[in-house]
Enzyme design. Sequence first.
Site, short mmCIF file in Angstrom:
data_model
loop_
_atom_site.label_atom_id
_atom_site.label_comp_id
_atom_site.label_asym_id
_atom_site.label_seq_id
_atom_site.Cartn_x
_atom_site.Cartn_y
_atom_site.Cartn_z
N GLU A 182 37.00 45.94 22.48
CA GLU A 182 35.91 46.63 21.78
C GLU A 182 36.39 48.00 21.30
O GLU A 182 36.14 48.41 20.16
CB GLU A 182 34.70 46.83 22.70
CG GLU A 182 34.16 45.56 23.32
CD GLU A 182 34.80 45.23 24.67
OE1 GLU A 182 36.03 45.35 24.79
OE2 GLU A 182 34.06 44.84 25.59
N THR A 193 61.92 26.45 52.09
CA THR A 193 62.47 26.22 50.75
C THR A 193 63.54 27.27 50.43
O THR A 193 64.58 26.95 49.85
CB THR A 193 61.34 26.25 49.70
OG1 THR A 193 60.50 25.12 49.95
CG2 THR A 193 61.86 26.19 48.28
C1 AOF Z 1 40.11 44.16 29.57
N1 AOF Z 1 40.13 44.07 28.22
O1 AOF Z 1 39.11 44.00 26.27
C2 AOF Z 1 37.81 44.03 28.22
C3 AOF Z 1 37.80 44.08 29.64
O2 AOF Z 1 41.22 48.04 34.49
P1 AOF Z 1 40.46 48.23 33.26
O3 AOF Z 1 39.78 49.54 33.18
O4 AOF Z 1 41.29 47.94 32.04
O5 AOF Z 1 39.26 47.18 33.29
C4 AOF Z 1 39.49 45.81 33.36
C5 AOF Z 1 38.19 45.07 33.41
O6 AOF Z 1 37.34 45.40 32.32
C6 AOF Z 1 38.39 43.57 33.31
O7 AOF Z 1 38.65 43.00 34.56
C7 AOF Z 1 37.07 43.09 32.72
O8 AOF Z 1 36.15 42.90 33.78
C8 AOF Z 1 36.58 44.28 31.88
N2 AOF Z 1 36.67 44.07 30.39
N3 AOF Z 1 38.99 44.14 30.26
O9 AOF Z 1 41.14 44.22 30.20
C9 AOF Z 1 39.03 44.04 27.51
N4 AOF Z 1 36.68 43.98 27.51
ZN ZN Z 2 35.81 47.53 28.30
#
Ligand code: AOF
Ligand code: ZN
Length: 379
Positions: free
Chosen positions: A91, A234
């Site tokens: 976004e 393994t």
């Molecule tokens: C993403 N990419 O485009 C969207 C996500 O660690 P952060 O701050 O990058 O947050 C990751 C979380 O944000 C991810 O697990 C998901 O729940 C939300 N949305 N994450 O990496 C994106 N829109």
């Molecule tokens: Zn986000």
Amino acid sequence: MESSTQVVVGPARPAYALADPFAVSRPDRGSQVATDFSAAEQRAMRRALELARTPCVPLGPNPRVGCVLLAPDGSEVAEGYHRGAGSPHAEAAALTEAGEAARGTTAVVTLEPCNHTGRTGPCAQALIAAGVVRVVFAQPDPNPVAAGGAAALHAAGVDVAFGLFEHEARILNRAWTFAMEARRPFVTWKFATTLDGRSAAADGTSRWVSSKAARVDTHRLRGLCDVMLVGTNTVEVDNPELTVRDEYDEPLPHQPLRAVMGVRRLDSDRRIFNTCAETIRLETHDPRAALGELYLRDRQHVFLEGGPTLAAAFLNADLVDEVVVYVAPMLLGAGTSAVADLGIGTMAGARHLIINDVTTIGTGADANVRITMHPERNH
Ligand code: AOF
Ligand code: ZN
């Protein structure tokens, strides 16, 4: 007074399905088109899914996400996708591309916009600040840390609808979705077997049960996971390097984590401890504990490549979510069984699997059959 904004509930959430085991690399099949969405929104969601699939490795622990911004007339204003942990969310990438033109648009996103400050800022707030008037997303965010974006958008007066191509979005991030919901990594158990279910000959030799083509295919699958897991036995007996290599046997630049489960002491000269990739020890015999530790390390997809004993431990704990087997057209008549004793004494106790896919890998003398299955219990 009733607000005119509303959260439209999408189609009933489909059961978690693994019908297409390698959907990430396949085109959208376009089932599940909800009717509450305009043709432009449906087109935009297809595009957002396509953007989310853009190959970019390593993605790290984050999901693949795509976003398209639409003008009121349905034309595309901007698009974006997520390029991995630490980089802007889909976004945010689309909003940056749009600039002032984001005002009054509809954001079409494959995942519910986040509402948390993690490695980057909350997308729901960024969409509100940019003047986006409607948000259509495919999959509600199963990550409790990031969830709440839909409610925040709704509370700010943004029109919110979801469920459009939700099934495709879940498949796109199937291991991530599973891990977020189950609070443990998704486990793919891969093994190679002769036609009569043997993984090694009577004298212990096991190189090579599967064909060259099957081994190349295995490397491709390894590269889709974020940890490869074997047991101490393994490491001692087969001494695998457990890296991801291309068809010319060159290691890829990005390597999954290598994990060795078990408490036995191991010589540091074993190939798995070389510098080609990171290796950790999981000093336990309990599969659940091992997965717990991997989950804490942000790992969502385990590629289980251990021997018969480790496989039996995971199967007995009901911790195998997918099975990939390469069947070699070869007979041994004796030797090690591909799976150790599962404690099943009678037919009624047999463990049943559902077949998702059967593919011949390689040709002629190099041909093996790859069968992908999931246990009957779940999904
Ligand atoms: C993403 N990419 O485009 C969207 C996500 O660690 P952060 O701050 O990058 O947050 C990751 C979380 O944000 C991810 O697990 C998901 O729940 C939300 N949305 N994450 O990496 C994106 N829109
Ligand atoms: Zn986000």
